[in-house]
Design a protein around this motif. Structure first.
Motif, PDB file in Angstrom:
ATOM      1  N   PRO A  64      -0.561 -15.481   4.056  1.00 28.82           N
ATOM      2  CA  PRO A  64      -1.489 -15.600   3.592  1.00 28.82           C
ATOM      3  C   PRO A  64      -2.673 -16.391   4.408  1.00 28.82           C
ATOM      4  CG  PRO A  64      -0.020 -17.057   2.469  1.00 28.82           C
ATOM      5  CD  PRO A  64       0.697 -16.174   3.462  1.00 28.82           C
ATOM      6  N   GLU A  65      -2.265 -17.263   5.330  1.00 29.60           N
ATOM      7  CA  GLU A  65      -3.064 -17.890   6.106  1.00 29.60           C
ATOM      8  C   GLU A  65      -3.568 -16.958   7.188  1.00 29.60           C
ATOM      9  OE1 GLU A  65      -0.014 -19.077   5.585  1.00 29.60           O
ATOM     10  OE2 GLU A  65      -0.001 -21.246   5.081  1.00 29.60           O
ATOM     11  N   ALA A  66      -2.636 -16.114   7.888  1.00 34.16           N
ATOM     12  CA  ALA A  66      -3.226 -15.241   9.130  1.00 34.16           C
ATOM     13  C   ALA A  66      -4.181 -14.255   8.385  1.00 34.16           C
ATOM     14  CB  ALA A  66      -1.686 -14.568   9.437  1.00 34.16           C
ATOM     15  N   ILE A  67      -3.840 -13.732   7.099  1.00 27.57           N
ATOM     16  CA  ILE A  67      -4.830 -12.886   6.514  1.00 27.57           C
ATOM     17  C   ILE A  67      -6.161 -13.320   6.564  1.00 27.57           C
ATOM     18  CG2 ILE A  67      -5.278 -11.580   4.501  1.00 27.57           C
ATOM     19  CD1 ILE A  67      -2.438 -10.917   4.508  1.00 27.57           C
ATOM     20  N   ASN A  84      -8.818 -14.064  -4.707  1.00 24.78           N
ATOM     21  CA  ASN A  84      -7.459 -14.056  -4.613  1.00 24.78           C
ATOM     22  C   ASN A  84      -7.154 -12.858  -5.957  1.00 24.78           C
ATOM     23  OD1 ASN A  84      -6.263 -15.659  -2.603  1.00 24.78           O
ATOM     24  ND2 ASN A  84      -7.357 -17.365  -3.804  1.00 24.78           N
ATOM     25  N   ASN A  85      -6.966 -11.781  -5.534  1.00 28.63           N
ATOM     26  CA  ASN A  85      -6.991 -10.757  -6.670  1.00 28.63           C
ATOM     27  C   ASN A  85      -5.286 -10.101  -6.671  1.00 28.63           C
ATOM     28  OD1 ASN A  85      -7.317  -8.369  -8.455  1.00 28.63           O
ATOM     29  ND2 ASN A  85      -6.687  -7.250  -6.574  1.00 28.63           N
ATOM     30  N   ALA A 112       0.533 -17.479  -2.718  1.00 27.19           N
ATOM     31  CA  ALA A 112      -0.196 -16.795  -1.756  1.00 27.19           C
ATOM     32  C   ALA A 112      -1.755 -17.375  -2.335  1.00 27.19           C
ATOM     33  CB  ALA A 112      -0.197 -15.537  -1.790  1.00 27.19           C
ATOM     34  N   VAL A 113      -2.118 -17.628  -3.559  1.00 28.51           N
ATOM     35  CA  VAL A 113      -3.243 -17.895  -3.875  1.00 28.51           C
ATOM     36  C   VAL A 113      -3.649 -19.496  -3.548  1.00 28.51           C
ATOM     37  CG1 VAL A 113      -4.605 -18.602  -6.051  1.00 28.51           C
ATOM     38  CG2 VAL A 113      -3.149 -16.541  -6.045  1.00 28.51           C
ATOM     39  N   VAL A 134     -12.916 -17.235  -6.189  1.00 35.93           N
ATOM     40  CA  VAL A 134     -12.452 -16.475  -7.740  1.00 35.93           C
ATOM     41  C   VAL A 134     -10.974 -16.006  -7.458  1.00 35.93           C
ATOM     42  CG1 VAL A 134     -13.031 -14.901  -9.406  1.00 35.93           C
ATOM     43  CG2 VAL A 134     -14.872 -16.083  -8.073  1.00 35.93           C
ATOM     44  N   ASN A 135     -10.354 -16.479  -8.501  1.00 37.70           N
ATOM     45  CA  ASN A 135      -8.869 -16.449  -8.800  1.00 37.70           C
ATOM     46  C   ASN A 135      -8.671 -15.172  -9.898  1.00 37.70           C
ATOM     47  OD1 ASN A 135      -7.975 -17.902  -6.549  1.00 37.70           O
ATOM     48  ND2 ASN A 135      -8.107 -19.667  -8.043  1.00 37.70           N
TER      49      ASN A 135
END
Ligand SMILES: NC(=O)c1ccc[n+]([C@@H]2O[C@H](COP(=O)([O-])OP(=O)(O)OC[C@H]3O[C@@H](n4cnc5c(N)ncnc54)[C@H](O)[C@@H]3O)[C@@H](O)[C@H]2O)c1
Length: 268
Positions: A64-67, A84-85, A112-113, A134-135
């Protein structure tokens, strides 16, 4: 003026691509993340190419951090918002949920969220910008759904995380909200909607008279990311055509011939 930049996870298809389409149409530049590189590339191309959207393949559950960092780099060093979908199902009765399935659902739907949001917060703060997150939660966060293993608990966690992050990150000028979709026709539930009778019985239970479209979620997300929502934070907005408000009407009552939910609603 330079367009605002947003990362949408799981945006290669379904609700995520609907969110990406609405945001691109409203002038955002979108990083289209998906674990499937073909879906990410196709969606980015459909949105109008590099001016409007860039493809970003990768598994949000594992990096997640790298993305988030790659999204900011691809978008010219700018990140104004994160959606965060991405979310997954592993169907199983709660009594039998295997540890591997529990881990997989937890990693994508909740861990991941949190980690992507932390990384986005760092990007917002390092560029000195306010930001918005927005989650994508679910109506399953509000009312249990049988046989979906850890899904319900992770979505309730997403809504709780949303409220807590809003409190802790509000002082940094960062708003955090969620949408809780009801029934939306995507690959996730295609087996249901491909069956015409099941589709009709579900449709009949929605006060607004139709199953949701990914764009219905996209427009709600666009509102929450916009300046029109500049005093809204910590909220989970239900986008379900009114479905969750009919539950008491599903109780058997005089005048409804039997317990079938569709028939009960038709006799309201
Ligand atoms: N469809 C519904 O009725 C419904 C209802 C409530 C909530 N939701 C939520 O909406 C979100 C999107 O659901 P959907 O119906 O569009 O799902 P979907 O399965 O149709 O599409 C999800 C997309 O995310 C991608 N993806 C999956 N795991 C990923 C990962 N680890 N990293 C990056 N991309 C990944 C998939 O490749 C796919 O393109 C999910 O969080 C889901 O829980 C859906």
């Amino acid at each position: 003026m330079e367009p605002k930049a947003v990362l949408v996870t799981g945006a290669g298809s379904g609700i995520g691509s609907g969110i990406a389409e609405v945001l691109a149409a409203r002038g955002w530049r979108v990083a289209v993340n998906d674990v499937d590189p073909v879906l990410a590339a196709d969606t980015a191309a459909e949105l109008g190419g590099p001016e409007r959207a860039v493809a970003l393949s990768g598994d949000i559950g594992t990096e997640p951090e790298a993305i988030v960092a790659r999204a900011a780099a691809l978008l010219g060093g700018r990140l104004d918002a994160l959606v965060n979908n991405a979310g997954i199902h592993r169907r199983a009765p709660l009594a039998d949920v295997a540890a591997d399935d529990l881990d997989a659902v937890y990693r994508v739907n909740l861990r991941a969220v949190v980690l992507a949001s932390q990384a986005a917060l760092r990007q917002f703060r390092s560029s000195g910008m306010s930001g918005a997150i927005v989650n994508v939660s679910s109506i399953a966060a509000l009312t249990p759904q049988m046989g979906v293993g850890l899904y319900t608990a992770t979505k309730a966690g997403v809504s709780a995380f949303t409220a807590q992050a809003a409190v802790e990150w509000g002082p940094f000028g960062v708003r955090v909200n969620a949408v809780a979709p009801g029934m939306v026709r995507t690959a996730m539930a295609e087996a249901v909607y491909a069956d015409a009778e099941l589709h009709e019985r579900r449709r009949a239970m929605v006060p607004l008279g139709r199953i949701g479209h990914p764009h219905d979620i996209g427009t709600a997300v666009a509102f929450l990311l916009s300046d029109d929502a500049s005093y809204v934070t910590g909220q989970t907005i239900v986008v379900d055509g009114g479905f969750t408000n009919v539950l008491i009407d599903l109780l058997p009552h005089p005048g409804a011939p039997h317990h079938d939910a569709t028939t009960t609603l038709a006799h309201r």
